[in-house]
Design a protein around this motif. Structure first.
Motif, PDB file in Angstrom:
ATOM      1  N   THR A 195      36.229  33.799  43.570  1.00 10.03           N
ATOM      2  CA  THR A 195      36.983  34.407  44.660  1.00 10.03           C
ATOM      3  C   THR A 195      38.050  33.430  45.124  1.00 10.03           C
ATOM      4  O   THR A 195      37.736  32.271  45.446  1.00 10.03           O
ATOM      5  CB  THR A 195      36.098  34.796  45.857  1.00 10.03           C
ATOM      6  N   ALA A 228      37.205  38.358  35.385  1.00 14.07           N
ATOM      7  CA  ALA A 228      37.614  39.160  36.540  1.00 14.07           C
ATOM      8  C   ALA A 228      37.548  40.641  36.204  1.00 14.07           C
ATOM      9  O   ALA A 228      37.989  41.065  35.147  1.00 14.07           O
ATOM     10  CB  ALA A 228      39.030  38.785  36.967  1.00 14.07           C
ATOM     11  N   SER A 302      35.506  39.455  44.605  1.00 18.95           N
ATOM     12  CA  SER A 302      35.644  38.832  43.288  1.00 18.95           C
ATOM     13  C   SER A 302      36.134  39.819  42.232  1.00 18.95           C
ATOM     14  O   SER A 302      35.997  39.567  41.036  1.00 18.95           O
ATOM     15  CB  SER A 302      34.310  38.217  42.846  1.00 18.95           C
ATOM     16  N   TRP A 318      45.367  34.993  42.920  1.00 17.16           N
ATOM     17  CA  TRP A 318      44.452  34.244  42.065  1.00 17.16           C
ATOM     18  C   TRP A 318      45.207  33.109  41.365  1.00 17.16           C
ATOM     19  O   TRP A 318      44.685  32.004  41.233  1.00 17.16           O
ATOM     20  CB  TRP A 318      43.818  35.175  41.030  1.00 17.16           C
ATOM     21  N   MET A 326      42.935  35.046  33.263  1.00 19.65           N
ATOM     22  CA  MET A 326      41.962  36.015  33.751  1.00 19.65           C
ATOM     23  C   MET A 326      41.356  36.718  32.551  1.00 19.65           C
ATOM     24  O   MET A 326      42.076  37.315  31.736  1.00 19.65           O
ATOM     25  CB  MET A 326      42.620  37.019  34.704  1.00 19.65           C
TER      26      MET A 326
END
Length: 343
Positions: A195, A228, A302, A318, A326
């Motif tokens: 997160t 993610a 998250s 992010w 990711m």
């Protein structure tokens, strides 16, 4: 921001569309493809199988369970795939938990940080091929010593010369000490439930590792590849409901009731009461109820779920928090291509 395709591990049956997803990832400009393992399918076989049809993407494991292979066996598999892929392999490692390590692999779980340090040192000796591989232990002594050894063990170099003398290693780490260890001895970090809200906390743990004598990397050349959930949709509520059973499994069903590292991640996020309730329901075989009581805000912490503008905004958040890649798991080629076009 780079994208990686996270194929994960198989459920009851192999996924039917992984070949199409891998081909689409390569064609759409994805940076990497990753596989995983739990206690069913292994990570290396699918990675080599699907990776053989690619030419550009990096091929990573997120993550290999250390107790499944001795460090020299893992180093052998890694140098083999690195040769076959033309130097595109990333070794992602994790200690797993005592339930799997002792219950599935029949190995001892004690001293996970020390075991990780020793494991990676041995692998790097194999790849460097500068001298016969040795280790004073105590977890992986080479050659083996003691009353139960023949005394005939011999230190060896790998027969095959590795393509690269230093294959990248990333750690799947969740606790503060393990994250600091990743910053000290590894090339990257593979967080599962990340997160950006806790970026400052993560950075404190990482900085602890970067500051240690002999640290391998600095913040400038250390990779954070975060798995993610990214879903582009106008029906955020329905997607949250679809994600909650997955979170309930990891909060309440992974590890033992008292030792669950995934649950500890959510406790550190501030959701201890939710974790306790989910765990009680899940372990009472009330799994549907366990999923239903997870608040939407826990999912949103998250995961990135929403329309295109929301997804783009969150991805930037992010990235600003330090995530460079990711790892996403789209369900179809169309979803994958949409993610590639948006991100």
């Amino acid at each position: 921001m780079k994208l990686g395709l996270q194929l994960g591990y198989w459920g009851a049956q192999p996924a039917a569309n992984h070949a199409e997803l891998v081909a689409a990832a390569e064609a759409s400009g994805f940076d990497s493809v990753f596989t995983a393992e739990a206690w069913g399918s292994d990570a290396y076989t699918p990675l080599a199988w699907w990776g053989s049809s690619t030419e550009r993407v990096r091929l990573g494991t997120s993550v290999l369970q250390m107790s499944a292979r001795t460090p020299t066996a893992c180093a052998m598999a890694a140098l083999t795939l690195d040769h076959l892929s033309g130097g595109r392999h990333i070794v992602g490692l994790g200690v797993s938990g005592p339930q799997v390590v002792e219950g599935w692999y029949g190995q001892r779980f004690a001293k996970p940080l020390a075991r990780t340090r020793e494991y990676i040192d041995i692998m790097r000796q194999v790849w460097a091929r500068e001298a016969p591989v040795t280790s004073t232990g105590p977890h992986y002594p080479l050659p083996l010593r003691g009353d139960d050894a023949t005394g005939l063990g011999k230190s060896l170099k790998p027969i095959t010369h590795p393509l690269r003398p230093d294959i990248p290693v990333m750690l799947g780490a969740e606790g503060p000490k393990n994250i600091a260890l990743a910053a000290e001895i590894a090339d990257g970090w593979l967080p599962l439930f990340y997160t950006p809200r806790l970026a400052d906390t993560y950075n404190e743990w990482l900085d602890d590792g970067f500051a240690r004598p002999g640290a391998r990397r600095s913040r400038d050349d250390f990779e954070i590849c975060a798995t993610a959930q990214i879903v582009i949709t106008d029906d955020r509520a329905a997607t949250y409901e679809a994600i909650k059973p997955f979170l309930a499994l990891y909060m309440g069903g992974m590890g033992s009731e008292d030792t669950n590292f995934h649950a500890d991640v959510y406790r550190r996020m501030g959701y201890a009461e939710v974790v306790d309730e989910v765990t009680e329901l899940f372990r009472s075989n009330r799994k549907d109820e366990a999923a239903r009581i997870i608040p939407d805000e826990v999912v949103a912490d998250s995961a990135i779920v929403g329309d295109i503008d929301h997804v783009r905004s969150e991805v930037k958040r992010w990235e600003a928090a330090g995530v460079g890649t990711m790892l996403v798991s789209p369900g179809s080629v169309a979803e994958l291509e949409q993610l590639a076009s948006v991100i």
